[in-house]
Design a protein around this motif. Sequence first.
Motif, short mmCIF file in Angstrom:
data_model
loop_
_atom_site.label_atom_id
_atom_site.label_comp_id
_atom_site.label_asym_id
_atom_site.label_seq_id
_atom_site.Cartn_x
_atom_site.Cartn_y
_atom_site.Cartn_z
N THR A 302 -0.55 -5.70 -8.56
CA THR A 302 -1.27 -6.20 -7.39
C THR A 302 -0.92 -5.36 -6.17
OG1 THR A 302 0.48 -7.79 -6.89
CG2 THR A 302 -1.34 -8.56 -8.28
N TYR A 303 -1.89 -5.17 -5.31
CA TYR A 303 -1.67 -4.41 -4.09
C TYR A 303 -2.56 -4.97 -2.99
CZ TYR A 303 -6.05 -2.03 -5.33
OH TYR A 303 -7.36 -1.76 -5.64
N ASN A 304 -2.26 -4.59 -1.77
CA ASN A 304 -3.01 -5.08 -0.62
C ASN A 304 -3.96 -4.01 -0.12
OD1 ASN A 304 -3.27 -7.36 1.30
ND2 ASN A 304 -2.76 -5.79 2.80
N TYR A 305 -5.26 -4.33 -0.10
CA TYR A 305 -6.28 -3.42 0.41
C TYR A 305 -6.63 -3.83 1.83
CZ TYR A 305 -10.78 -1.12 1.08
OH TYR A 305 -11.82 -0.38 1.59
N ALA A 306 -6.47 -2.91 2.77
CA ALA A 306 -6.71 -3.25 4.18
C ALA A 306 -7.71 -2.29 4.80
CB ALA A 306 -5.40 -3.20 4.95
N GLU A 307 -8.52 -2.82 5.71
CA GLU A 307 -9.46 -2.02 6.50
C GLU A 307 -9.35 -2.42 7.96
OE1 GLU A 307 -13.24 -1.17 3.52
OE2 GLU A 307 -13.26 -2.96 4.79
N GLY A 308 -9.45 -1.45 8.84
CA GLY A 308 -9.41 -1.74 10.26
C GLY A 308 -10.77 -2.18 10.78
N LYS A 309 -10.79 -2.67 11.99
CA LYS A 309 -12.02 -3.14 12.61
C LYS A 309 -12.85 -1.97 13.11
CE LYS A 309 -13.66 -6.22 16.30
NZ LYS A 309 -13.25 -7.11 17.42
N MET A 310 -14.16 -2.07 12.91
CA MET A 310 -15.10 -1.09 13.44
C MET A 310 -15.95 -1.75 14.51
SD MET A 310 -16.35 0.83 9.94
CE MET A 310 -17.22 2.13 10.83
N ALA A 311 -16.49 -0.93 15.40
CA ALA A 311 -17.33 -1.47 16.48
C ALA A 311 -18.55 -2.17 15.90
CB ALA A 311 -17.76 -0.35 17.41
N PHE A 312 -18.83 -3.35 16.40
CA PHE A 312 -20.05 -4.07 16.02
C PHE A 312 -20.62 -4.73 17.27
CE2 PHE A 312 -22.50 -7.80 15.00
CZ PHE A 312 -23.35 -7.33 14.01
#
Length: 406
Positions: A302-312
């Motif tokens: 198991t691992y943690n997949y992370a994404e940062g915030k993009m402009a919306f």
Amino acid sequence: MGNVAELFAGVGGFRIGLARAGWKTVFSNQWEPATKVQHASDVYVARFGEEGHSNEDIAKVESLPKNIDLLVGGFPCQDYSVAKTLNSSKGLKGKKGVLWWEILRLVHQQKPKFIFLENVDRLLKSPSNQRGRDFAVMLKTLGDEGYTIEWRVVNAAEYGFPQRRIRVFIVATKNKAGKKRGTPESILSKSGILARALPVEKIVEYLTEIELSDEADRISSHFNKGGGKSPFMNSGYYENGIAFTYKSTAKLSSSSMVLGDVLQPDSQIPDEYWVEDKRLKEWKYLKGAKSIERTHKGSGTTYNYAEGKMAFPDLLTNPSRTILTGEGGTTPSRFKHIIQTKNGFRRLTPVELERLNGFPDDWSKYDSNGKQVSDAKRAFFMGNALVIGLIEIVGKVISFDLKIED
């Protein structure tokens, strides 16, 4: 007026920019091996005609016309592109990466006075287990053909264009006996083709020398073995087996365009480009920050997949993000542009994508048979294209140097 051979021509971005700089394209080649219908070539022929155009595998192009002064191309970059992670990049050993050797074959035969190539900046770091190896091999093999080489990682927005498209420009000049070139520092900061076309503001890191005197096969097997940081920085110069490189910053344009400058009036936007309220939640989720626990299929880890915030939504007061090939279609996506006007949220149209790259409106709308090209395919073209204004600027400087040599 100098003569140009355009390889991997797409829908003609290099040709348009160089024509504005006074060049004449006398040969072009465009071939997409993955598709039966040659959409990009069809658009190219619709705009420029069939004379001098080749729609076949570049490996079948036996030679170029004898009168070529400048060879150009945005050679295929799927093995290096941010569309894949660096670990999955195949580099020179990849199916499309081997096309570098086709470029080199034609250079060896023709020896044009100048070469101007474009690729994704990831090229300087490929592959992951020998970062910089592919670029080192390219410098070495092209240098062995009798060229000095400049490179620069360029963000189009820093020079006033409305898209933050980051690419590496590679310009090679055929060696000429007795020609004085100056020091590497002066070439990179003042006298080189790229320095004159796209000025730098300052040097951030000191000049580093990279020895590339070994044969290309040894460089391929030994360069930066172990996967350390690539030694190639965003600016550089290669001559006689030595690469000189440093990190520089661009001299920013005094005026700049932004995303809002390329928009069509809302009254001209087809209904399918407007995003329904019920789908906005999905768009917001995809653009937002997230942390998801996943399980590796092979190992079960198991691992943690992370994404940062993009402009919306995407800000109209800034240059746009880089157009990707998947920009088309109505399906919500983290990477597609979505904007908000007084009439609601919508995606960008093909015309707006063309404008972000500097193409004339509806450049890619029809193929050579007069058939309308799908909007998704037009978006794909623009994701593969380049910023024409940058090509024009560099083309003018190369043209100036050609006149001096002649």
